[in-house]
Design a protein around this motif. Structure first.
Motif, PDB file in Angstrom:
ATOM      1  N   SER A 223      -6.693   2.574   8.424  1.00 18.51           N
ATOM      2  CA  SER A 223      -5.529   3.638   8.037  1.00 18.51           C
ATOM      3  C   SER A 223      -6.287   5.007   8.234  1.00 18.51           C
ATOM      4  O   SER A 223      -5.751   6.086   8.517  1.00 18.51           O
ATOM      5  CB  SER A 223      -4.835   3.319   6.642  1.00 18.51           C
ATOM      6  OG  SER A 223      -4.376   2.158   6.617  1.00 18.51           O
TER       7      SER A 223
ATOM      8  N   GLN B 122      -6.304   5.851  12.026  1.00 19.15           N
ATOM      9  CA  GLN B 122      -5.184   5.823  12.739  1.00 19.15           C
ATOM     10  C   GLN B 122      -4.343   7.074  12.347  1.00 19.15           C
ATOM     11  O   GLN B 122      -4.313   7.615  11.106  1.00 19.15           O
ATOM     12  CB  GLN B 122      -4.540   4.763  12.457  1.00 19.15           C
ATOM     13  CG  GLN B 122      -5.122   3.472  13.027  1.00 19.15           C
ATOM     14  CD  GLN B 122      -4.297   2.185  12.440  1.00 19.15           C
ATOM     15  OE1 GLN B 122      -3.795   1.975  11.471  1.00 19.15           O
ATOM     16  NE2 GLN B 122      -4.199   1.332  13.229  1.00 19.15           N
ATOM     17  N   HIS B 123      -3.981   7.939  13.246  1.00 16.10           N
ATOM     18  CA  HIS B 123      -3.528   8.900  13.057  1.00 16.10           C
ATOM     19  C   HIS B 123      -1.651   8.841  13.107  1.00 16.10           C
ATOM     20  O   HIS B 123      -1.457   8.073  14.283  1.00 16.10           O
ATOM     21  CB  HIS B 123      -3.692   9.915  14.030  1.00 16.10           C
ATOM     22  CG  HIS B 123      -5.409  10.542  14.010  1.00 16.10           C
ATOM     23  ND1 HIS B 123      -5.801  11.131  13.060  1.00 16.10           N
ATOM     24  CD2 HIS B 123      -6.198   9.966  14.798  1.00 16.10           C
ATOM     25  CE1 HIS B 123      -6.906  11.084  12.999  1.00 16.10           C
ATOM     26  NE2 HIS B 123      -7.411  10.594  14.023  1.00 16.10           N
ATOM     27  N   PRO B 124      -0.919   9.296  12.498  1.00 12.52           N
ATOM     28  CA  PRO B 124       0.735   9.209  12.596  1.00 12.52           C
ATOM     29  C   PRO B 124       1.037   9.779  13.882  1.00 12.52           C
ATOM     30  O   PRO B 124       0.183  11.034  14.419  1.00 12.52           O
ATOM     31  CB  PRO B 124       0.870  10.238  11.506  1.00 12.52           C
ATOM     32  CG  PRO B 124      -0.348  10.269  10.489  1.00 12.52           C
ATOM     33  CD  PRO B 124      -1.477  10.257  11.400  1.00 12.52           C
ATOM     34  N   GLN B 125       2.008   9.478  14.004  1.00 10.09           N
ATOM     35  CA  GLN B 125       2.561   9.902  15.454  1.00 10.09           C
ATOM     36  C   GLN B 125       4.250   9.635  15.203  1.00 10.09           C
ATOM     37  O   GLN B 125       4.622   8.819  14.247  1.00 10.09           O
ATOM     38  CB  GLN B 125       2.203   9.108  16.681  1.00 10.09           C
ATOM     39  CG  GLN B 125       2.258   7.701  16.606  1.00 10.09           C
ATOM     40  CD  GLN B 125       1.845   7.156  17.866  1.00 10.09           C
ATOM     41  OE1 GLN B 125       1.540   7.694  18.916  1.00 10.09           O
ATOM     42  NE2 GLN B 125       1.704   5.675  17.865  1.00 10.09           N
TER      43      GLN B 125
ATOM     44  N   SER C 264       7.748   9.951  11.450  1.00 11.46           N
ATOM     45  CA  SER C 264       6.167  10.384  11.707  1.00 11.46           C
ATOM     46  C   SER C 264       5.455   9.060  10.866  1.00 11.46           C
ATOM     47  O   SER C 264       5.514   8.776   9.769  1.00 11.46           O
ATOM     48  CB  SER C 264       5.708  11.538  10.996  1.00 11.46           C
ATOM     49  OG  SER C 264       4.241  11.347  11.173  1.00 11.46           O
TER      50      SER C 264
ATOM     51  N   VAL D 267       2.299   5.416  11.674  1.00 12.40           N
ATOM     52  CA  VAL D 267       1.431   4.676  12.416  1.00 12.40           C
ATOM     53  C   VAL D 267       2.167   3.722  12.868  1.00 12.40           C
ATOM     54  O   VAL D 267       2.763   2.553  12.263  1.00 12.40           O
ATOM     55  CB  VAL D 267       0.232   4.285  11.540  1.00 12.40           C
ATOM     56  CG1 VAL D 267      -0.700   3.298  12.122  1.00 12.40           C
ATOM     57  CG2 VAL D 267      -0.704   5.583  10.777  1.00 12.40           C
TER      58      VAL D 267
END
Length: 484
Positions: A326, A329-332, A368, A370
């Motif tokens: 986590s 990993q970057h939110p998108q 928004s 992961v």
């Protein structure tokens, strides 16, 4: 800093009590003092007015006596008719009148009343002089009558002026009482506002500390351990915050140790499992080549169990790496409806194997997050629903946006989750009463992984009651929508 160190919850409560009581005490003391002053002033005015009224009445009475005696003295102007005591009686009446005027002036009456009293005395002297002059043989009856008229007018004027003076004194007393009352109300209001402001400030300080403590306890309860716990305010509440911070770091260390242990176990059994799996496959091939059906069957059972252990090992490794993954990993922006449709397509084979029907109520939701973790949430929940659903059963899936949150519900028609197990089903390796069937046995980490993924998105996952006439498991996920 020293001042902050000595401020505790106990001292703030005592200080708040004192601050609340002092204005009340001051207000009561001021009111008592003001009432005492007003009472003293009222008694003084009443006594003064009573004494002056008594003196005025006596002066007016003596003025009437003087006039009556003077008229009688004039009527008996003939020396043959006049008795010796008549003049003496007249003189005595005049002396009593003068004494009454003197007593009135000693009372420090108003200047105007004093002037009227002196004027009344002068007019009485004028009457006396005229009477004595007429007694000597002068004929001044007209002037004497005018003097009597002036004496009566002066008496009436003195009486009216005194009544006006009394009204004025009582009006002033009433005005002073009203001013005192207004001052008391204003000062009481000011003291009340000061107390209210201080109490509000005290409540703000305490409520801020209590909110910080409540938020810290909630984060600890939901295993959100990343944010440090800082509690401001009184020393004892700050001390509680420090103890909660110690608990947070201790829980983080325990969680890290647990994950490290799980990871080490998963890594340690991976190689032996691989070697055992190869050996079991060789035994199965050798038994098949020799035509030993029993030995071949035992080897195949061994291979199947080894495959289950291999699956558990992979789940353990994945669970131990959730937080570490986590962090990188970057939110998108994720279209959750498309992700859910894709997961359902991935499970078409097991769904078809049980002849399950999927009832969907899906609304487009963009959020928004992961994507891999959101896909994992849906995948584990759908896998459980498929696993525990009966043949020809129905799985109901709902996705919508409500109140600034994403709501995802997945409901099956399986055995359901007992109410006493709902608080523990998200723990690693926990198996409830409806999950003890060997045919449905899994790694026991699916819902624990779901909880971790949901927590990483600041959401929550709950077991809720099934719909009417249903008995299966109904799991609801709520994740707050963030600005895209």
């Amino acid at each position: 800093m020293k001042f902050k160190k000595i401020i505790s919850l106990k001292s703030l409560i005592i200080l708040g009590f004192v601050i609340a009581v002092i204005p009340l005490f001051l207000g009561v003391m001021y009111a008592a003092f003001a009432m005492r002053e007003t009472a003293i002033l009222g008694r003084a005015i009443n006594y003064q007015v009573f004494a002056q009224t008594k003196a005025i009445r006596l002066v007016l009475q003596k003025s009437s006596d003087v006039e009556r005696k003077a008229r009688l003295f004039i009527l008996l102007s003939d020396p043959a008719l006049r008795q010796p005591y008549e003049r003496e009686s007249y003189e005595n009446t005049r002396s009593a009148f003068k004494q009454a005027l003197s007593e009135l002036l000693k009372l420090h009456v108003d200047n105007k009343i004093a002037l009227l009293a002196n004027e009344l005395s002068e007019k009485e002297n004028l009457i006396y002089q005229q009477i004595m002059g007429s007694a000597a043989g002068d004929n001044a009856s007209v002037a004497v009558n005018e003097a009597f008229q002036g004496l009566r007018e002066s008496s009436n004027t003195l009486s009216r002026e005194f009544e006006s003076h009394v009204d004025h004194e009582f009006n002033e007393l009433r005005q002073q009482s009203e001013i005192l009352e207004q001052g008391l109300l204003i000062k009481g209001a000011v003291l009340l506002v000061v107390s209210f402001i201080f109490i509000v400030l005290l409540l703000i300080v305490l409520s801020r500390s209590m909110r910080q403590l409540d938020a810290a306890i909630r984060r600890l309860g939901s295993t959100e351990l990343a944010e440090p716990i800082v509690v401001s305010g009184p020393t004892d509440l700050r001390y509680l915050g420090e103890r909660l911070e110690w608990l947070r770091t201790h829980l983080m260390e325990l969680a890290l140790s647990k994950r490290q242990f799980i990871h080490n176990v998963a890594c340690e059994i991976k190689t032996p499992l691989q070697e055992i799996s190869e050996g079991a496959q060789w035994l199965a091939s050798d038994a098949e080549a020799q035509g030993d059906a029993m030995r071949q069957s035992m080897a195949l059972v061994l291979c199947a169990n080894i495959e289950k252990l291999h699956t558990v090992s992979e789940e353990l490794a994945r669970y131990s790496q959730i937080n570490a993954m986590s962090a990188i990993q970057h939110p998108q922006t994720v279209n959750l409806k498309e992700v859910l449709e894709a997961v359902i397509m991935d499970y078409q084979e097991p769904i078809a194997a049980k002849s399950l029907s999927i009832k969907k109520l899906l609304r487009p939701v963009a959020m928004s997050g992961v994507q891999e973790q959101l896909r994992g949430i849906i995948g584990h929940l759908l896998a459980n629903a498929v696993q525990y659903s009966p043949v020809n059963g129905e799985i109901r899936i709902m996705l919508r946006e409500a109140g600034g949150q994403v709501e995802l519900e997945i409901e099956d028609e399986g055995p359901g989750i007992a109410p006493e197990d709902r608080s523990r089903v998200f723990e690693p390796f926990f198996r409830g009463k409806g999950m003890l069937d060997d045919a449905n046995e899994g790694a026991g980490l699916g819902l624990a992984i779901v909880k971790e993924y949901v927590a990483n998105h600041q959401g929550c996952v709950d077991i809720i009651d099934p719909r009417e006439d249903q008995q299966g498991a109904r799991i609801q996920v709520r994740i707050p929508l963030k600005e895209l």
